[in-house]
Motif scaffolding. Structure first.
Motif, PDB file in Angstrom:
ATOM      1  N   ASP A  52       0.828  -1.210   0.000  1.00 27.82           N
ATOM      2  CA  ASP A  52       0.000   0.000   0.000  1.00 27.82           C
ATOM      3  C   ASP A  52       0.863   1.261   0.000  1.00 27.82           C
ATOM      4  O   ASP A  52       0.582   2.223  -0.735  1.00 27.82           O
ATOM      5  CB  ASP A  52      -0.921   0.008   1.227  1.00 27.82           C
ATOM      6  N   ALA A  53       1.912   1.249   0.802  1.00 23.67           N
ATOM      7  CA  ALA A  53       2.785   2.423   0.871  1.00 23.67           C
ATOM      8  C   ALA A  53       3.550   2.630  -0.427  1.00 23.67           C
ATOM      9  O   ALA A  53       3.671   3.759  -0.930  1.00 23.67           O
ATOM     10  CB  ALA A  53       3.758   2.276   2.043  1.00 23.67           C
ATOM     11  N   ALA A  54       4.057   1.536  -0.993  1.00 26.37           N
ATOM     12  CA  ALA A  54       4.787   1.635  -2.256  1.00 26.37           C
ATOM     13  C   ALA A  54       3.847   2.043  -3.382  1.00 26.37           C
ATOM     14  O   ALA A  54       4.234   2.805  -4.278  1.00 26.37           O
ATOM     15  CB  ALA A  54       5.463   0.305  -2.577  1.00 26.37           C
ATOM     16  N   HIS A  55       2.620   1.555  -3.336  1.00 26.01           N
ATOM     17  CA  HIS A  55       1.643   1.912  -4.369  1.00 26.01           C
ATOM     18  C   HIS A  55       1.344   3.411  -4.337  1.00 26.01           C
ATOM     19  O   HIS A  55       1.243   4.052  -5.385  1.00 26.01           O
ATOM     20  CB  HIS A  55       0.354   1.109  -4.160  1.00 26.01           C
ATOM     21  N   ALA A  56       1.215   3.958  -3.144  1.00 28.90           N
ATOM     22  CA  ALA A  56       0.960   5.398  -3.029  1.00 28.90           C
ATOM     23  C   ALA A  56       2.102   6.203  -3.646  1.00 28.90           C
ATOM     24  O   ALA A  56       1.868   7.205  -4.343  1.00 28.90           O
ATOM     25  CB  ALA A  56       0.770   5.782  -1.562  1.00 28.90           C
ATOM     26  N   ARG A  57       3.353   5.777  -3.408  1.00 23.85           N
ATOM     27  CA  ARG A  57       4.491   6.469  -3.996  1.00 23.85           C
ATOM     28  C   ARG A  57       4.522   6.286  -5.509  1.00 23.85           C
ATOM     29  O   ARG A  57       4.838   7.221  -6.249  1.00 23.85           O
ATOM     30  CB  ARG A  57       5.799   5.945  -3.376  1.00 23.85           C
ATOM     31  N   PHE A  58       4.211   5.071  -5.957  1.00 19.91           N
ATOM     32  CA  PHE A  58       4.154   4.823  -7.397  1.00 19.91           C
ATOM     33  C   PHE A  58       3.173   5.774  -8.069  1.00 19.91           C
ATOM     34  O   PHE A  58       3.478   6.357  -9.128  1.00 19.91           O
ATOM     35  CB  PHE A  58       3.748   3.376  -7.669  1.00 19.91           C
ATOM     36  N   LEU A  59       1.988   5.931  -7.495  1.00 16.87           N
ATOM     37  CA  LEU A  59       0.992   6.822  -8.083  1.00 16.87           C
ATOM     38  C   LEU A  59       1.511   8.256  -8.164  1.00 16.87           C
ATOM     39  O   LEU A  59       1.244   8.958  -9.146  1.00 16.87           O
ATOM     40  CB  LEU A  59      -0.307   6.775  -7.264  1.00 16.87           C
ATOM     41  N   GLU A  60       2.248   8.685  -7.160  1.00  9.30           N
ATOM     42  CA  GLU A  60       2.821  10.036  -7.182  1.00  9.30           C
ATOM     43  C   GLU A  60       3.829  10.171  -8.318  1.00  9.30           C
ATOM     44  O   GLU A  60       3.818  11.163  -9.061  1.00  9.30           O
ATOM     45  CB  GLU A  60       3.493  10.343  -5.850  1.00  9.30           C
ATOM     46  N   HIS A  61       4.697   9.186  -8.446  1.00 11.04           N
ATOM     47  CA  HIS A  61       5.715   9.246  -9.502  1.00 11.04           C
ATOM     48  C   HIS A  61       5.076   9.177 -10.888  1.00 11.04           C
ATOM     49  O   HIS A  61       5.481   9.909 -11.803  1.00 11.04           O
ATOM     50  CB  HIS A  61       6.721   8.108  -9.332  1.00 11.04           C
ATOM     51  N   TYR A  62       4.109   8.305 -11.044  1.00  8.30           N
ATOM     52  CA  TYR A  62       3.460   8.158 -12.358  1.00  8.30           C
ATOM     53  C   TYR A  62       2.674   9.408 -12.719  1.00  8.30           C
ATOM     54  O   TYR A  62       2.692   9.861 -13.876  1.00  8.30           O
ATOM     55  CB  TYR A  62       2.551   6.934 -12.352  1.00  8.30           C
ATOM     56  N   ALA A  63       1.997   9.985 -11.740  1.00 12.20           N
ATOM     57  CA  ALA A  63       1.210  11.199 -11.989  1.00 12.20           C
ATOM     58  C   ALA A  63       2.086  12.359 -12.442  1.00 12.20           C
ATOM     59  O   ALA A  63       1.631  13.241 -13.182  1.00 12.20           O
ATOM     60  CB  ALA A  63       0.438  11.596 -10.736  1.00 12.20           C
ATOM     61  N   ALA A  64       3.336  12.343 -12.040  1.00 12.61           N
ATOM     62  CA  ALA A  64       4.250  13.437 -12.399  1.00 12.61           C
ATOM     63  C   ALA A  64       4.603  13.430 -13.878  1.00 12.61           C
ATOM     64  O   ALA A  64       4.916  14.485 -14.452  1.00 12.61           O
ATOM     65  CB  ALA A  64       5.520  13.344 -11.565  1.00 12.61           C
ATOM     66  N   ALA A  65       4.546  12.249 -14.531  1.00 13.35           N
ATOM     67  CA  ALA A  65       4.924  12.173 -15.954  1.00 13.35           C
ATOM     68  C   ALA A  65       4.261  10.968 -16.623  1.00 13.35           C
ATOM     69  O   ALA A  65       4.942  10.022 -17.018  1.00 13.35           O
ATOM     70  CB  ALA A  65       6.433  12.089 -16.094  1.00 13.35           C
TER      71      ALA A  65
END
Length: 236
Positions: free
Chosen positions: A92-105
């Motif tokens: 869950d924590a890694a997924h939240a970070r993934f979404l942030e990184h993906y949303a950036a580009a």
């Protein structure tokens, strides 16, 4: 309930489209090659945790069941454990970070496949209703479609979190047919993976697979779709 208009011999459709009034498209691996941006976000997410970045080729085989499952597979691979053994809080924590990184580009390296715009334009000209059903979180879908100027082709767009179920469950396809007032017998599911074909068959849709895209490293022909094509430009 809407039914497709008959076609003249001079205006004949590809056989997959005969008597079809609704076409439901998958997104990743069917309309767009999004793996480069997904892989970049996954790589960054894992390296932040001092884990080995898997890279594009591995990520390509993990796409198709939504972003949460993608992150789970990446963590399992990096730790050399089964997906079931990965700690849920860690996912869950890694997924939240993934979404942030993906949303950036989300569109930095993503590109539409050849024939996509031609296919969608042809269907629009013929009056065929098009819907997009993807397992990607819905928050990313609109911006990507707008970036590539594809949003106008779709009467409805559903993400993996739009309903209680996602592909391979038939619910998103049946919901689409209901919303468009079109019998599933006159609907076609187009995708690149076994999940798309399974969902289409379960919904009573005709099914068509593209030979490219992402299918967990397996030939999509193994799912026995009604039709297989090499480019969407073939649908005319």
């Amino acid at each position: 309930m809407k039914t497709p208009a008959p076609e003249s011999a001079a205006n004949a459709l590809h056989p997959a489209l005969e008597h079809i009034a609704l076409v439901v498209f998958d997104l990743d691996g069917t309309l767009i090659d999004s793996v480069p941006d997904l892989a970049a976000a996954i790589d960054t997410t894992l390296t932040e945790r001092s884990l080995e970045a898997p890279g594009i080729e591995r990520v390509r085989d993990w796409v198709g069941n939504g972003s949460h499952k993608l992150v789970e597979r990446a963590l399992a691979h990096a730790q050399a454990i089964s997906e079931e053994a990965v700690d849920r809080e860690t996912v869950d924590a890694a997924h939240a970070r993934f979404l942030e990184h993906y949303a950036a580009a989300p569109c930095a390296r993503t590109r539409p496949y050849d024939g996509v715009r031609q296919c969608l334009s042809n269907l629009a000209t013929r009056g065929v209703t098009c819907v997009l059903v993807t397992n990607k979180p819905i928050a990313f879908v609109g911006p990507i479609l707008e970036h590539f100027e594809l949003e106008r082709f779709f009467a409805l767009t559903l993400g993996g979190d739009s309903l209680n179920e996602k592909k391979p469950h038939p619910a998103p396809l049946l919901y689409s047919a209901q919303q468009m007032d079109i019998d599933p017998a006159h609907a076609l599911m187009i995708g690149d993976s076994r999940h798309d074909i399974e969902a289409g068959k379960a919904a009573g849709f005709r099914t068509l697979a593209v030979s490219y895209g992402y299918n967990h490293g397996e030939p999509v022909s193994a799912s026995e779709p009604d039709y297989i094509i090499d480019t969407l430009a073939e649908l005319r």
